[in-house]
Design an enzyme around this catalytic site. Structure first.
Site, PDB file in Angstrom:
ATOM      1  N   THR A  15       0.817  -1.023  -0.086  1.00 40.14           N
ATOM      2  CA  THR A  15      -0.054   0.098  -0.122  1.00 40.14           C
ATOM      3  C   THR A  15       0.886   1.237  -0.018  1.00 40.14           C
ATOM      4  O   THR A  15       0.537   2.141  -0.564  1.00 40.14           O
ATOM      5  CB  THR A  15      -0.796  -0.103   1.182  1.00 40.14           C
ATOM      6  OG1 THR A  15      -1.839  -1.053   1.105  1.00 40.14           O
ATOM      7  CG2 THR A  15      -1.606   1.357   1.442  1.00 40.14           C
ATOM      8  N   SER A  59       1.742  -7.451  -0.436  1.00 37.99           N
ATOM      9  CA  SER A  59       2.448  -8.451   0.258  1.00 37.99           C
ATOM     10  C   SER A  59       1.808  -9.752   0.270  1.00 37.99           C
ATOM     11  O   SER A  59       2.200 -10.714   0.522  1.00 37.99           O
ATOM     12  CB  SER A  59       2.594  -7.942   1.503  1.00 37.99           C
ATOM     13  OG  SER A  59       1.379  -7.652   2.380  1.00 37.99           O
ATOM     14  N   THR A  91       1.229  -4.426   4.126  1.00 35.03           N
ATOM     15  CA  THR A  91       0.954  -4.694   5.546  1.00 35.03           C
ATOM     16  C   THR A  91       0.133  -6.175   5.844  1.00 35.03           C
ATOM     17  O   THR A  91       0.226  -6.757   6.942  1.00 35.03           O
ATOM     18  CB  THR A  91       0.033  -3.842   6.354  1.00 35.03           C
ATOM     19  OG1 THR A  91      -1.167  -3.711   5.757  1.00 35.03           O
ATOM     20  CG2 THR A  91       0.817  -2.109   6.206  1.00 35.03           C
ATOM     21  N   ASP A  92      -0.361  -6.578   4.881  1.00 35.42           N
ATOM     22  CA  ASP A  92      -0.799  -7.932   4.856  1.00 35.42           C
ATOM     23  C   ASP A  92      -0.127  -9.020   5.456  1.00 35.42           C
ATOM     24  O   ASP A  92      -0.585 -10.008   6.386  1.00 35.42           O
ATOM     25  CB  ASP A  92      -1.507  -8.402   3.578  1.00 35.42           C
ATOM     26  CG  ASP A  92      -2.820  -7.468   3.288  1.00 35.42           C
ATOM     27  OD1 ASP A  92      -3.349  -6.824   4.125  1.00 35.42           O
ATOM     28  OD2 ASP A  92      -3.293  -7.767   2.105  1.00 35.42           O
TER      29      ASP A  92
END
Length: 330
Positions: A15, A59, A91-92
């Protein structure tokens, strides 16, 4: 003469690197240089920056082998004289990537992982502030010897404890056990806790990595098959380490031929060892050969098992590593 700190920024996408294409849809297309150019106040840090575009992917599409490859590159960069490394990514899977990097990071120089919850086209995008914080931590002498850290929302977290606890909040990252190890205050890092014990393992030499599934327990769910094709297994159990009684025997069979780790799906607090005694309780499962994860969360336990097996270890080495990593200190 002032000593100039050299920090390498490795961009993976996510992101923080998203921008709109001709169709208006977001995709990770920004380079590390684009991210750096958007950071206000960076010149005040006086850093010598090296920018490295490793990947530009969300990610969720990173593979374990990609992170192992990044760990090799980071080791080479630090051996060549870099004082620290910052990794920007989505961030996943940030909590898993950061912990795998931590397991494979044997040097004292800091590695700091960060990202963003709001993409750069949104008002109040948090990427620039998080990147500035990560660079500040990477350049701070107090970060040496702490392994891999995560800088997010002006907090500093140990890779072994941090997790994403909200899908959209700017303060999505928390450390349920012990809280953050530091905070950014007036542009400086203030540490709240000392370095914790860490597990450090050799980096795998090749790209062929062990298969370690993660299975989450659910009400009335079928047990894993005893002939599961895997090299290790992590089970995210109920509460303090409880499973349906019909899971106990199949898991015992699996534990005869691979490390089977018992973690908690609650994501906070430890797996117990000797409180409950019924079939499927933590005591029953440990007596059947399962290995307790302690405070280590399921996705982190999976990274640890994978790294231990990739280094040539087996059940005993997994147990020893979890005795360290699963403790409250890390």
């Amino acid at each position: 003469m002032a000593v100039v700190t050299r920090v390498v920024v490795c961009g993976l996408g996510g992101t923080i690197a998203m921008t709109a294409g001709p169709d208006g849809r977001l995709a990770p297309a920004l380079r590390a240089g684009d991210l750096i150019a958007a950071v206000p106040g960076l010149a005040a840090l006086g850093l010598e920056l090296e920018l490295l575009d490793v990947a530009r992917v969300p990610s969720a599409s990173l593979r374990t082998a990609d992170v192992v490859g990044l760990a090799r590159r980071i080791g080479a960069l630090l051996a060549a004289g870099a004082d620290g490394v910052v990794v920007t990514q989505g961030t996943d899977t940030l909590e898993e990537c950061a912990y795998l990097l931590d397991l494979l990071h044997e040097r004292p120089e800091p590695v700091v992982v960060t990202g963003a919850m709001r993409h750069p086209l949104l008002a109040g995008a948090d990427g620039p502030a998080n990147l500035l914080a990560a660079l500040t931590v990477a350049a701070d002498p107090g970060a040496r010897g702490r392994g891999v850290l995560v800088a997010f929302a002006d907090e500093v977290h140990a890779a072994a404890r941090v997790r994403k606890a909200h899908s959209t909040s700017l303060t999505a990252f928390v450390s349920a056990t012990g809280g953050p190890v530091g905070r950014l205050v007036e542009g400086r890092v203030r540490y709240l806790a000392g370095p914790a014990p860490r597990v450090v393992l050799p980096r795998p030499a090749g790209d062929g990595l062990p298969r370690v599934p993660l299975i989450v327990a659910a009400l009335g769910a079928d047990a894993p098959e005893p002939d599961l094709a895997a090299d290790g297994l992590v089970v995210a159990a109920f509460g303090v380490g409880h499973l349906p009684e019909w899971w106990a025997e199949p898991l015992a069979e699996l534990a005869l031929r691979m490390p089977v780790v018992l973690a908690s799906r609650t994501l906070a607090g430890p797996v117990l060892a000797d409180t409950y005694g019924y079939a499927g309780s933590e005591r029953d499962l440990l007596e059947r050969g399962l290995i307790p994860a302690g405070f280590l969360e399921p996705v982190k336990a999976r990274m640890l098992v994978l790294a231990v097996l990739a280094a040539g270890g087996g059940r005993a080495e997994v147990r020893d590593a979890l005795a360290v990593a699963g403790g409250p200190g890390g």
